[in-house]
Design a protein around this motif. Sequence first.
Motif, mmCIF file in Angstrom:
data_model
loop_
_atom_site.group_PDB
_atom_site.id
_atom_site.type_symbol
_atom_site.label_atom_id
_atom_site.label_comp_id
_atom_site.label_asym_id
_atom_site.label_seq_id
_atom_site.Cartn_x
_atom_site.Cartn_y
_atom_site.Cartn_z
ATOM 1 N N ASP A 134 0.830 -1.202 0.000
ATOM 2 C CA ASP A 134 0.000 0.000 0.000
ATOM 3 C C ASP A 134 0.868 1.257 0.000
ATOM 4 N N VAL A 135 1.957 1.222 0.766
ATOM 5 C CA VAL A 135 2.844 2.378 0.835
ATOM 6 C C VAL A 135 3.496 2.635 -0.515
ATOM 7 N N LYS A 136 4.010 1.589 -1.139
ATOM 8 C CA LYS A 136 4.646 1.777 -2.447
ATOM 9 C C LYS A 136 3.655 2.327 -3.467
ATOM 10 N N ARG A 141 1.859 6.690 -6.788
ATOM 11 C CA ARG A 141 0.739 7.567 -7.138
ATOM 12 C C ARG A 141 1.126 9.032 -6.972
ATOM 13 N N ALA A 142 1.742 9.362 -5.833
ATOM 14 C CA ALA A 142 2.079 10.751 -5.537
ATOM 15 C C ALA A 142 3.057 11.341 -6.542
ATOM 16 N N GLN A 163 12.185 4.364 -7.376
ATOM 17 C CA GLN A 163 12.871 4.654 -6.113
ATOM 18 C C GLN A 163 12.236 3.926 -4.932
ATOM 19 N N PHE A 164 11.027 3.384 -5.113
ATOM 20 C CA PHE A 164 10.269 2.801 -4.012
ATOM 21 C C PHE A 164 10.156 1.294 -4.185
ATOM 22 N N PHE A 172 9.429 -1.119 3.893
ATOM 23 C CA PHE A 172 9.373 -0.299 2.687
ATOM 24 C C PHE A 172 10.696 0.437 2.542
ATOM 25 N N LYS A 173 11.212 0.509 1.312
ATOM 26 C CA LYS A 173 12.524 1.117 1.072
ATOM 27 C C LYS A 173 12.440 2.235 0.044
ATOM 28 N N ILE A 174 13.172 3.311 0.317
ATOM 29 C CA ILE A 174 13.336 4.427 -0.617
ATOM 30 C C ILE A 174 14.805 4.518 -0.991
#
Length: 546
Positions: A134-136, A141-142, A163-164, A172-174
């Motif tokens: 969901d975070v990715k 989306r953003a 990047q995600f 979760f990784k950036i």
Amino acid sequence: MAIRKSAIARAQAYRSHTSLWIPAALSLGLLHGIAHAETPKDVLIEVAEHGPNSLDAMAPAANEFAQMASWQLYDRLITHGTKTLPDGKVMYDATKIEPELAKSWEIQDGGKTLIFHLREDATFHDGSPVTADDVKWSFDRAVSVGGFPTVQMAAGSLTDPKQFSVVDAHTFKITLPVADKLTLPDLAVPVPYVVNKKLALRHATTDDPWALKWTSLNDAGGGPFKVGSWKSGDRIVFDRFDNWKSGPTPALKRVVLREIASPGTRRALLEKGDVDVSVGLPPKDYAELAAAGKVNVIGTLMQNEQFNVDLNVTMKPFDDKRVRQAIAYALPYDSIMKQALYERGEPLFGADPSAPYAPKWPVASKYNTDLDKAKALLKDAGYADGFKTDLYIDMSQTTVQEPMALLIQEQLKKIGISIEIHKVPGSEWFAKMGSKSMPMDINYFYGWLDYPEYFYFWTYDGKNNSVFNTANYSNPELDKLIEQARFESDPTAYDAIITKMNGIAMDDVPRVPVAHLYSDIAMQKNVKGYVYWFHTHLDLKSISKD
């Protein structure tokens, strides 16, 4: 899952109480006929001129109150702590990063890799678990929807879905091309919130792959509050999400934001005790309410903010720097401060012309009202007889901008400039800004991140040319300095860059600084827990009532 009958009875009683009380207490006809309608301890009634035009701040033309709604409805990975100022006011602390959806994080590879560990028990409002997937999807989306959200993400070097990545269900990784000091604080602003991917995708279409139309009208979050009801243009009701895991359970069970256009009515409702909080009042009202002392008025100087007059450098005659400087020397600054702002801010004019600009933002310009200098500059630019032009104001800000515009109109007549004032509906203001079609406008901008180069990135950067660059200004030398400042680690070199940036901006003067404004709010004395946040809206989860 079994629910005890006593719990059901309490819930039904609560719903019955608030559902009967809120419409009655907020009916203007009834309010005129009652002396005092005290609001329940666990219900907050807020009145404002406007409310959200969308439940999703990612939507095109979403207004500031859409950002407010998204702040309550959605979680972000991280947030800020708070600090108490010497005068007792409480505000967010930009130096303190604290957990929200992410319970912990690691910064690796010299700042180029950020790994976030999510809370395993977090759920969305529909009960489904929150995962790194969901975070990715939310971050993808953003950076992909375009417009304001995508530029905001880019301010923290977040520009590409590549990047995600998902490490596992709750990790979760950036990955960044270079370390950026703005990345971590950029994750705490209203934009990078976590959306229920599965729920949103059920309503996605080929033309709307991010389901923006559906999320504009529906709740897909997992934040501390969920939507109880919403009638655009009238009111929105937030109900507490009792299964929220990303922080302490809010004290308030329900919050009603009611839209009331008349500032006089909003003030009267507050003074009678019929509402708890009133926002967006004219500066005159805040000054008078503060002096009367019957309600609490809290004014906090906004971070990284400038209230100004924009001059579109791509439209004649403002393509000539001498004309822009003439306007800067002609503005009736003292009258604006007294008659439009009622001193609810600090002046950003009249600085020592012999001193260099300080390496900070905002700073006062070296301009002051001097009609002789203004006339000489106009003559030198070939406009000795003046000219005609148009000044645009935001109707949602008319209590300040209209008297200011009239003062400017009257003053500029003295140097031969004839101004026609145009009022743009608040719902259309953002689009009007993006059109870059206003010769002159009254505007303001406050940076969510408290760095000078962040302000410049949004308002002066010609390569970025965001919606907030209403002057349509572009200067390659300044653009290069903005980029250098973002990544400069040596304090002395950084200060020198900021000082030079300020000098260029004030000499070219595409926007004429007027004031550094207070963010004002008025509330009943039993309302506690107010914290000033960089987005200037109430953070409902910290509010309680005695």
